[in-house]
Motif scaffolding. Structure first.
Motif, PDB file in Angstrom:
ATOM      1  N   GLN A 105      18.252 -12.644  -8.252  1.00  0.00           N
ATOM      2  CA  GLN A 105      19.184 -11.721  -8.917  1.00  0.00           C
ATOM      3  C   GLN A 105      20.630 -11.990  -8.503  1.00  0.00           C
ATOM      4  N   TYR A 106      20.867 -12.161  -7.199  1.00  0.00           N
ATOM      5  CA  TYR A 106      22.230 -12.395  -6.725  1.00  0.00           C
ATOM      6  C   TYR A 106      22.790 -13.689  -7.307  1.00  0.00           C
ATOM      7  N   LEU A 107      21.961 -14.710  -7.364  1.00  0.00           N
ATOM      8  CA  LEU A 107      22.409 -15.997  -7.891  1.00  0.00           C
ATOM      9  C   LEU A 107      22.805 -15.860  -9.365  1.00  0.00           C
ATOM     10  N   MET A 108      21.979 -15.154 -10.144  1.00  0.00           N
ATOM     11  CA  MET A 108      22.300 -14.941 -11.564  1.00  0.00           C
ATOM     12  C   MET A 108      23.617 -14.196 -11.722  1.00  0.00           C
ATOM     13  N   GLU A 109      23.803 -13.166 -10.918  1.00  0.00           N
ATOM     14  CA  GLU A 109      25.033 -12.376 -11.004  1.00  0.00           C
ATOM     15  C   GLU A 109      26.252 -13.209 -10.625  1.00  0.00           C
ATOM     16  N   PHE A 110      26.100 -14.023  -9.592  1.00  0.00           N
ATOM     17  CA  PHE A 110      27.211 -14.880  -9.141  1.00  0.00           C
ATOM     18  C   PHE A 110      27.597 -15.870 -10.233  1.00  0.00           C
ATOM     19  N   VAL A 111      26.619 -16.486 -10.864  1.00  0.00           N
ATOM     20  CA  VAL A 111      26.884 -17.454 -11.935  1.00  0.00           C
ATOM     21  C   VAL A 111      27.516 -16.770 -13.141  1.00  0.00           C
ATOM     22  N   GLU A 112      26.978 -15.606 -13.523  1.00  0.00           N
ATOM     23  CA  GLU A 112      27.513 -14.869 -14.674  1.00  0.00           C
ATOM     24  C   GLU A 112      28.938 -14.396 -14.433  1.00  0.00           C
ATOM     25  N   ASP A 113      29.294 -14.233 -13.168  1.00  0.00           N
ATOM     26  CA  ASP A 113      30.645 -13.767 -12.816  1.00  0.00           C
ATOM     27  C   ASP A 113      31.635 -14.926 -12.678  1.00  0.00           C
ATOM     28  N   GLY A 114      31.213 -16.138 -13.089  1.00  0.00           N
ATOM     29  CA  GLY A 114      32.116 -17.290 -13.037  1.00  0.00           C
ATOM     30  C   GLY A 114      32.155 -17.991 -11.702  1.00  0.00           C
ATOM     31  N   GLY A 115      31.166 -17.744 -10.870  1.00  0.00           N
ATOM     32  CA  GLY A 115      31.170 -18.310  -9.529  1.00  0.00           C
ATOM     33  C   GLY A 115      31.134 -19.830  -9.495  1.00  0.00           C
ATOM     34  N   VAL A 116      30.400 -20.436 -10.411  1.00  0.00           N
ATOM     35  CA  VAL A 116      30.292 -21.905 -10.433  1.00  0.00           C
ATOM     36  C   VAL A 116      31.652 -22.540 -10.685  1.00  0.00           C
ATOM     37  N   LEU A 117      32.374 -22.021 -11.660  1.00  0.00           N
ATOM     38  CA  LEU A 117      33.707 -22.570 -11.969  1.00  0.00           C
ATOM     39  C   LEU A 117      34.649 -22.433 -10.771  1.00  0.00           C
ATOM     40  N   THR A 118      34.570 -21.303 -10.087  1.00  0.00           N
ATOM     41  CA  THR A 118      35.422 -21.099  -8.916  1.00  0.00           C
ATOM     42  C   THR A 118      35.116 -22.126  -7.832  1.00  0.00           C
ATOM     43  N   LEU A 119      33.830 -22.367  -7.584  1.00  0.00           N
ATOM     44  CA  LEU A 119      33.434 -23.340  -6.561  1.00  0.00           C
ATOM     45  C   LEU A 119      33.905 -24.738  -6.929  1.00  0.00           C
ATOM     46  N   LEU A 120      33.784 -25.105  -8.192  1.00  0.00           N
ATOM     47  CA  LEU A 120      34.210 -26.443  -8.624  1.00  0.00           C
ATOM     48  C   LEU A 120      35.722 -26.592  -8.518  1.00  0.00           C
ATOM     49  N   GLU A 121      36.454 -25.511  -8.779  1.00  0.00           N
ATOM     50  CA  GLU A 121      37.909 -25.564  -8.642  1.00  0.00           C
ATOM     51  C   GLU A 121      38.312 -25.720  -7.174  1.00  0.00           C
ATOM     52  N   ILE A 122      37.550 -25.103  -6.282  1.00  0.00           N
ATOM     53  CA  ILE A 122      37.823 -25.245  -4.849  1.00  0.00           C
ATOM     54  C   ILE A 122      37.698 -26.713  -4.438  1.00  0.00           C
ATOM     55  N   LEU A 123      36.711 -27.409  -4.985  1.00  0.00           N
ATOM     56  CA  LEU A 123      36.523 -28.826  -4.664  1.00  0.00           C
ATOM     57  C   LEU A 123      37.726 -29.675  -5.063  1.00  0.00           C
ATOM     58  N   SER A 124      38.422 -29.252  -6.098  1.00  0.00           N
ATOM     59  CA  SER A 124      39.546 -30.049  -6.608  1.00  0.00           C
ATOM     60  C   SER A 124      40.883 -29.679  -5.983  1.00  0.00           C
ATOM     61  N   ARG A 125      40.908 -28.634  -5.151  1.00  0.00           N
ATOM     62  CA  ARG A 125      42.160 -28.185  -4.542  1.00  0.00           C
ATOM     63  C   ARG A 125      42.470 -28.998  -3.292  1.00  0.00           C
ATOM     64  N   SER A 126      43.606 -29.664  -3.286  1.00  0.00           N
ATOM     65  CA  SER A 126      43.956 -30.510  -2.140  1.00  0.00           C
ATOM     66  C   SER A 126      44.217 -29.696  -0.873  1.00  0.00           C
ATOM     67  N   ARG A 127      44.645 -28.429  -1.029  1.00  0.00           N
ATOM     68  CA  ARG A 127      44.972 -27.617   0.141  1.00  0.00           C
ATOM     69  C   ARG A 127      43.753 -26.935   0.753  1.00  0.00           C
ATOM     70  N   CYS A 128      42.625 -26.980   0.073  1.00  0.00           N
ATOM     71  CA  CYS A 128      41.412 -26.407   0.655  1.00  0.00           C
ATOM     72  C   CYS A 128      40.915 -27.316   1.769  1.00  0.00           C
ATOM     73  N   LYS A 129      40.483 -26.732   2.869  1.00  0.00           N
ATOM     74  CA  LYS A 129      40.040 -27.501   4.024  1.00  0.00           C
ATOM     75  C   LYS A 129      38.702 -28.177   3.750  1.00  0.00           C
ATOM     76  N   ALA A 130      38.430 -29.222   4.529  1.00  0.00           N
ATOM     77  CA  ALA A 130      37.184 -29.975   4.366  1.00  0.00           C
ATOM     78  C   ALA A 130      35.970 -29.075   4.570  1.00  0.00           C
ATOM     79  N   GLU A 131      36.032 -28.190   5.569  1.00  0.00           N
ATOM     80  CA  GLU A 131      34.884 -27.321   5.832  1.00  0.00           C
ATOM     81  C   GLU A 131      34.684 -26.296   4.720  1.00  0.00           C
ATOM     82  N   GLU A 132      35.776 -25.910   4.056  1.00  0.00           N
ATOM     83  CA  GLU A 132      35.660 -24.998   2.914  1.00  0.00           C
ATOM     84  C   GLU A 132      35.013 -25.700   1.727  1.00  0.00           C
ATOM     85  N   LYS A 133      35.391 -26.949   1.519  1.00  0.00           N
ATOM     86  CA  LYS A 133      34.764 -27.721   0.436  1.00  0.00           C
ATOM     87  C   LYS A 133      33.285 -27.969   0.730  1.00  0.00           C
TER      88      LYS A 133
END
Length: 424
Positions: A105-133
């Motif tokens: 249930q939590y996974l479905m809610e996270f995905v429906e709330d745009g969580g996947v897009l947010t995570l992928l954007e974090i990967l592309s941010r140069s200022r995000c730390k390696a451990e955050e990625k």
């Protein structure tokens, strides 16, 4: 009756505690929320879905939604610069929800709330730390492992490109390893996007990090085993990985080349390997001109004169020997491509001892496997050197003088003609 009353009172008290917690969250600033997240991580690590629901009076989803929204609003670089960051804590807290066993249930809610897009954007941010990625990749891995439809959601969101770029540019082994594990996971049971992942891995072979190359080659072997054919674009970057000074990269490349001899690119691969035994003057000159661009980790190349093309020459000779030892059919195809002439040429390369050693070992194998070529090889290198070849091929290069090396470099042996009437 009394027990029911006590139970109801406990539930109401629990609801009151949760509402107080949510109210404090809504009113709190970043510092307050950071403290609350730290406590949440300490108290809830490893809990199941049902344990979290009990802890949050059946409304844990309300906290997950707040957490996801806060992360989405605060991770962009300009906000991080103005107010600091709690991204690491946010990601770890979300991981508790997504990894909770017993229900998705939590996974479905996270995905429906745009969580996947947010995570992928974090990967592309140069200022995000390696451990955050790395943490974002772990969350995407949890999503991918939830099933086919979730893999497609990641891929539909241009996830393969974002993960591949993160793998190629990451400075830490953990991030590289998690990215590769994620790509492998996405390739399982995902036929719609399997080809896209496969081509993405082929493109990644050109990255400069030895660790990334090793991981990509290993992952590519797994994905290739599920493909009906091999894409022609795999040949050139794969052969180029043989220039690596790192044996683990070379070994993975050789293993993949061996796998591909059962595919439709075999002839192209074998021809390419034979050509690598005889680098052109332009190839050598090009690498000499770019000597200053060789990375610090490759100091061995500079001090020994071992140019990448010579490292590749030695690796090609080694690969040819291993392939020929493994398959009589492949060894005959290599002979038809003029491999003996090219191995003799590599043996004459006094600028790189390992190329001479690997060429000698391959030559010995072919001579022992096909006695009919013995006479031609002996005619080129002479009876004394031929005896040394058959006795200690790995030491032969130490007995070569300049004149003999020149003869080997300019040899025109044509073993294919000798084999025309040879039956085995």
């Amino acid at each position: 009756m009394k027990t029911d009353t006590v139970s109801t009172q406990e539930e109401q008290a629990n609801i009151g505690t949760v509402l107080t917690f949510l109210r404090e969250w809504d009113r709190g600033d970043g510092t307050v929320r950071g403290r609350m997240l730290s406590t949440f991580l300490t108290n809830n690590a490893g809990k199941t879905f049902y344990e979290l629901e009990l802890e949050f009076a059946q409304v844990a989803s309300l906290f997950l939604a707040r957490l996801t929204t806060w992360m989405r609003l605060t991770y962009p670089s300009w906000i991080r610069y103005m107010f600091g960051t709690f991204l690491g804590l946010q990601l770890k807290a979300i991981r508790i929800f997504l990894s909770a066993s017993g229900h998705d249930q939590y996974l479905m809610e996270f995905v429906e709330d745009g969580g996947v897009l947010t995570l992928l954007e974090i990967l592309s941010r140069s200022r995000c730390k390696a451990e955050e990625k790395a943490e974002a990749l772990h969350l995407l891995l949890a999503v991918s492992r939830a099933g086919h439809k979730y893999k497609e959601i990641i891929c539909e969101s241009h996830g393969v490109k974002a993960i591949a770029e993160c793998l190629a540019t990451s400075s830490t082994d953990e991030t590289k390893e998690t990215a590769c594990t994620l790509l492998k996971s996405l390739s399982h049971g995902n036929p719609k996007y399997q080809n896209q992942i496969y081509k993405g891995l082929i493109a990644l072979m050109t990255c400069t990090s030895p660790k990334a190359q090793h991981l990509v080659l290993h992952t590519l072997r797994t994905v290739q085993s599920k493909m009906k054919t091999a894409h022609p674009s795999i040949v050139e970057p794969l052969l180029n990985t043989l220039r690596s000074l790192h044996l683990e990269v070379q070994d993975e490349a050789i293993n993949l080349i061996s796998d591909l001899t059962c595919c439709d690119v075999r002839s192209t691969l074998l021809s390419g390997l034979v050509v690598l035994l005889r680098p052109t003057k332009d190839d050598v000159q090009q690498h000499q001109n770019h000597d200053d661009t060789i990375p610090p980790e490759s100091e061995t190349i500079k001090t020994s004169g071992s140019l990448p093309v010579f490292v590749q020459q030695a690796a090609a000779a080694k690969t040819i020997r291993l392939l020929a030892e493994d398959s009589r059919e492949v060894s005959r195809e290599l002979l038809s491509l003029g491999v003996i002439q090219h191995l003799l040429h590599a043996l004459g390369n006094r600028e790189h001892g390992d190329a001479q050693i690997q060429a000698s070992l391959a030559l010995e194998h072919f001579v022992r496997s096909y006695p009919v070529i013995e006479e031609q090889v002996q005619r080129v290198i002479g009876s004394t050197l031929f005896a040394a070849l058959m006795h200690r091929p790995d030491n032969l290069y130490m007995n070569l003088d300049e004149t003999q090396s020149e003869i080997l470099l300019t040899n025109t042996v044509s073993i294919t003609e000798v084999l025309d009437g040879y039956k085995h």
